[in-house]
Design a protein around this motif. Structure first.
Motif, PDB file in Angstrom:
ATOM      1  N   SER A 138      38.708   4.597  -0.936  1.00  0.00           N
ATOM      2  CA  SER A 138      38.497   6.057  -1.377  1.00  0.00           C
ATOM      3  C   SER A 138      37.174   6.253  -2.354  1.00  0.00           C
ATOM      4  CB  SER A 138      39.655   6.572  -2.055  1.00  0.00           C
ATOM      5  OG  SER A 138      39.436   7.787  -2.697  1.00  0.00           O
ATOM      6  N   ILE A 139      36.527   7.114  -2.178  1.00  0.00           N
ATOM      7  CA  ILE A 139      35.264   7.309  -3.039  1.00  0.00           C
ATOM      8  C   ILE A 139      35.706   7.561  -4.536  1.00  0.00           C
ATOM      9  CG2 ILE A 139      33.568   8.848  -3.595  1.00  0.00           C
ATOM     10  CD1 ILE A 139      33.084   9.435  -0.648  1.00  0.00           C
ATOM     11  N   LEU A 172      23.741  19.786   3.735  1.00  0.00           N
ATOM     12  CA  LEU A 172      23.952  18.279   4.091  1.00  0.00           C
ATOM     13  C   LEU A 172      22.602  17.682   4.329  1.00  0.00           C
ATOM     14  CD1 LEU A 172      27.071  18.473   6.355  1.00  0.00           C
ATOM     15  CD2 LEU A 172      26.804  17.364   4.049  1.00  0.00           C
ATOM     16  N   ARG A 173      21.529  18.246   4.766  1.00  0.00           N
ATOM     17  CA  ARG A 173      20.270  17.869   5.032  1.00  0.00           C
ATOM     18  C   ARG A 173      19.815  17.688   3.789  1.00  0.00           C
ATOM     19  NH1 ARG A 173      19.108  17.474  10.206  1.00  0.00           N
ATOM     20  NH2 ARG A 173      19.857  19.082  11.640  1.00  0.00           N
ATOM     21  N   ARG A 174      19.765  18.229   2.751  1.00  0.00           N
ATOM     22  CA  ARG A 174      19.393  18.190   1.254  1.00  0.00           C
ATOM     23  C   ARG A 174      19.885  16.934   0.877  1.00  0.00           C
ATOM     24  NH1 ARG A 174      19.746  23.664   1.155  1.00  0.00           N
ATOM     25  NH2 ARG A 174      21.489  23.600  -0.336  1.00  0.00           N
ATOM     26  N   VAL A 175      21.341  16.767   0.932  1.00  0.00           N
ATOM     27  CA  VAL A 175      21.944  15.383   0.335  1.00  0.00           C
ATOM     28  C   VAL A 175      21.362  14.261   0.981  1.00  0.00           C
ATOM     29  CG1 VAL A 175      23.965  14.018   0.172  1.00  0.00           C
ATOM     30  CG2 VAL A 175      24.021  16.951  -0.232  1.00  0.00           C
ATOM     31  N   GLU A 176      20.976  14.333   2.464  1.00  0.00           N
ATOM     32  CA  GLU A 176      20.524  13.479   3.224  1.00  0.00           C
ATOM     33  C   GLU A 176      19.194  12.823   2.682  1.00  0.00           C
ATOM     34  OE1 GLU A 176      19.933  12.220   7.984  1.00  0.00           O
ATOM     35  OE2 GLU A 176      19.398  14.170   7.264  1.00  0.00           O
ATOM     36  N   ASP A 231      33.331  16.308  -9.936  1.00  0.00           N
ATOM     37  CA  ASP A 231      34.469  16.235  -9.390  1.00  0.00           C
ATOM     38  C   ASP A 231      34.133  17.001  -7.747  1.00  0.00           C
ATOM     39  OD1 ASP A 231      35.559  15.085 -11.232  1.00  0.00           O
ATOM     40  OD2 ASP A 231      36.491  16.951 -12.355  1.00  0.00           O
ATOM     41  N   SER A 232      33.505  18.036  -7.767  1.00  0.00           N
ATOM     42  CA  SER A 232      33.261  18.635  -6.467  1.00  0.00           C
ATOM     43  C   SER A 232      32.550  17.849  -5.536  1.00  0.00           C
ATOM     44  CB  SER A 232      32.488  20.121  -6.936  1.00  0.00           C
ATOM     45  OG  SER A 232      33.372  20.881  -7.657  1.00  0.00           O
ATOM     46  N   TYR A 233      31.550  17.136  -6.315  1.00  0.00           N
ATOM     47  CA  TYR A 233      30.612  16.114  -5.450  1.00  0.00           C
ATOM     48  C   TYR A 233      31.577  14.944  -4.811  1.00  0.00           C
ATOM     49  CZ  TYR A 233      27.163  12.722  -4.463  1.00  0.00           C
ATOM     50  OH  TYR A 233      26.254  11.712  -3.861  1.00  0.00           O
ATOM     51  N   LEU A 234      32.266  14.694  -5.479  1.00  0.00           N
ATOM     52  CA  LEU A 234      33.241  13.521  -5.068  1.00  0.00           C
ATOM     53  C   LEU A 234      34.297  14.209  -4.061  1.00  0.00           C
ATOM     54  CD1 LEU A 234      34.080  11.566  -8.115  1.00  0.00           C
ATOM     55  CD2 LEU A 234      32.332  10.834  -6.240  1.00  0.00           C
ATOM     56  N   ASP A 235      34.692  15.165  -4.125  1.00  0.00           N
ATOM     57  CA  ASP A 235      35.474  16.177  -3.250  1.00  0.00           C
ATOM     58  C   ASP A 235      34.804  16.241  -1.884  1.00  0.00           C
ATOM     59  OD1 ASP A 235      37.693  16.073  -4.691  1.00  0.00           O
ATOM     60  OD2 ASP A 235      37.520  18.109  -5.289  1.00  0.00           O
ATOM     61  N   ALA A 236      33.395  16.434  -2.020  1.00  0.00           N
ATOM     62  CA  ALA A 236      32.621  16.813  -0.776  1.00  0.00           C
ATOM     63  C   ALA A 236      32.369  15.562  -0.025  1.00  0.00           C
ATOM     64  CB  ALA A 236      31.134  17.711  -1.259  1.00  0.00           C
ATOM     65  N   LEU A 237      32.286  14.498  -0.708  1.00  0.00           N
ATOM     66  CA  LEU A 237      32.108  12.970  -0.063  1.00  0.00           C
ATOM     67  C   LEU A 237      33.123  12.607   0.655  1.00  0.00           C
ATOM     68  CD1 LEU A 237      30.047  11.138  -2.785  1.00  0.00           C
ATOM     69  CD2 LEU A 237      29.123  12.283  -0.946  1.00  0.00           C
ATOM     70  N   ASN A 238      34.432  13.061  -0.168  1.00  0.00           N
ATOM     71  CA  ASN A 238      35.618  12.575   0.727  1.00  0.00           C
ATOM     72  C   ASN A 238      35.786  13.341   1.794  1.00  0.00           C
ATOM     73  OD1 ASN A 238      37.075  10.480  -0.601  1.00  0.00           O
ATOM     74  ND2 ASN A 238      37.477  11.801  -2.437  1.00  0.00           N
ATOM     75  N   LEU A 239      35.603  14.694   1.695  1.00  0.00           N
ATOM     76  CA  LEU A 239      35.701  15.600   2.836  1.00  0.00           C
ATOM     77  C   LEU A 239      34.754  15.048   4.088  1.00  0.00           C
ATOM     78  CD1 LEU A 239      36.924  18.149   4.109  1.00  0.00           C
ATOM     79  CD2 LEU A 239      35.246  19.611   3.087  1.00  0.00           C
ATOM     80  N   VAL A 240      33.598  14.872   3.823  1.00  0.00           N
ATOM     81  CA  VAL A 240      32.597  14.460   4.811  1.00  0.00           C
ATOM     82  C   VAL A 240      33.287  12.921   5.567  1.00  0.00           C
ATOM     83  CG1 VAL A 240      30.401  13.291   5.293  1.00  0.00           C
ATOM     84  CG2 VAL A 240      30.638  15.220   3.909  1.00  0.00           C
ATOM     85  N   GLU A 241      33.696  12.101   4.721  1.00  0.00           N
ATOM     86  CA  GLU A 241      34.302  10.851   5.299  1.00  0.00           C
ATOM     87  C   GLU A 241      35.623  11.118   6.296  1.00  0.00           C
ATOM     88  OE1 GLU A 241      35.645   6.681   3.436  1.00  0.00           O
ATOM     89  OE2 GLU A 241      35.533   8.389   2.183  1.00  0.00           O
ATOM     90  N   ARG A 242      36.451  12.248   5.544  1.00  0.00           N
ATOM     91  CA  ARG A 242      37.685  12.762   6.402  1.00  0.00           C
ATOM     92  C   ARG A 242      37.240  13.271   7.783  1.00  0.00           C
ATOM     93  NH1 ARG A 242      39.472  14.322   1.626  1.00  0.00           N
ATOM     94  NH2 ARG A 242      39.421  16.639   2.281  1.00  0.00           N
TER      95      ARG A 242
END
Length: 173
Positions: free
Chosen positions: A2-3, A158-162, A25-36
């Motif tokens: 888990s992230i 997502l492209r900006r994060v990439e 917190d929101s960033y980590l939630d987003a990362l978890n969501l992408v993974e899930r």
């Protein structure tokens, strides 16, 4: 993994202000969501394949076939073009060739290089996954889950994060 696992080691107190903590917190939630979502996508493909009785390939291999489509590429290009995200591309290629979903041929110029393309059997999987994704896209629109602008906004973010992550990797080296 888990992230959120090592969050205490990072320490949110290093970020100044409540706004930064909320963003973290929101960033980590987003990362978890992408993974899930990626794992869920694989489950959706697996369920569809079970429904139609296609059990000899796994969802990762199905996505590889979908992404290759009508292209003929080298094994190295599978990763560089984003067609394959895993670490064991040679294993999956070997299995797909053995099962008759992909055709491979050594390059006449560079005998170390192998070019791959879908067989008719592989094209069938490509069509099946395409239909599945089309059905999902229509369902998302019909049920009001997402519209065109929503998908474009998600994709742009997502492209900006990439790009940011890619820059961070380049900066390290």
């Amino acid at each position: 993994m888990s992230i959120h696992t090592d969050l205490d080691e990072v320490g949110t107190t290093q970020l100044p202000g409540a706004r930064s903590v909320a963003f973290m917190d929101s960033y980590l939630d987003a990362l978890n969501l992408v993974e899930r979502l990626h794992r869920l996508l694989l489950d959706v493909i697996k369920d569809e394949f079970e429904r139609v009785g296609l059990l000899e390939i796994n969802p990762v291999q199905a996505l590889l076939l979908f992404n290759v489509g009508d292209n003929e590429v080298t094994a190295g290009e599978l990763k560089s073009r984003g067609y394959y995200q895993g670490s064991n591309v040679s294993y999956n290629l070997k299995k797909l060739v053995e099962a008759g979903y992909m055709h491979h041929q050594r390059s006449e110029i560079d005998r170390r290089s192998v070019r791959v393309r879908l067989t008719e059997k592989g094209r069938g999987v490509h069509v099946l996954v395409s239909r599945l994704f089309r059905t999902h896209a229509e369902g998302l629109m019909d049920r009001g889950v997402l519209d065109q602008k929503g998908v474009e906004d998600i994709t742009a973010s997502l492209r900006r994060v990439e790009r940011y992550w890619t820059e961070q990797i380049r900066y390290i080296y």
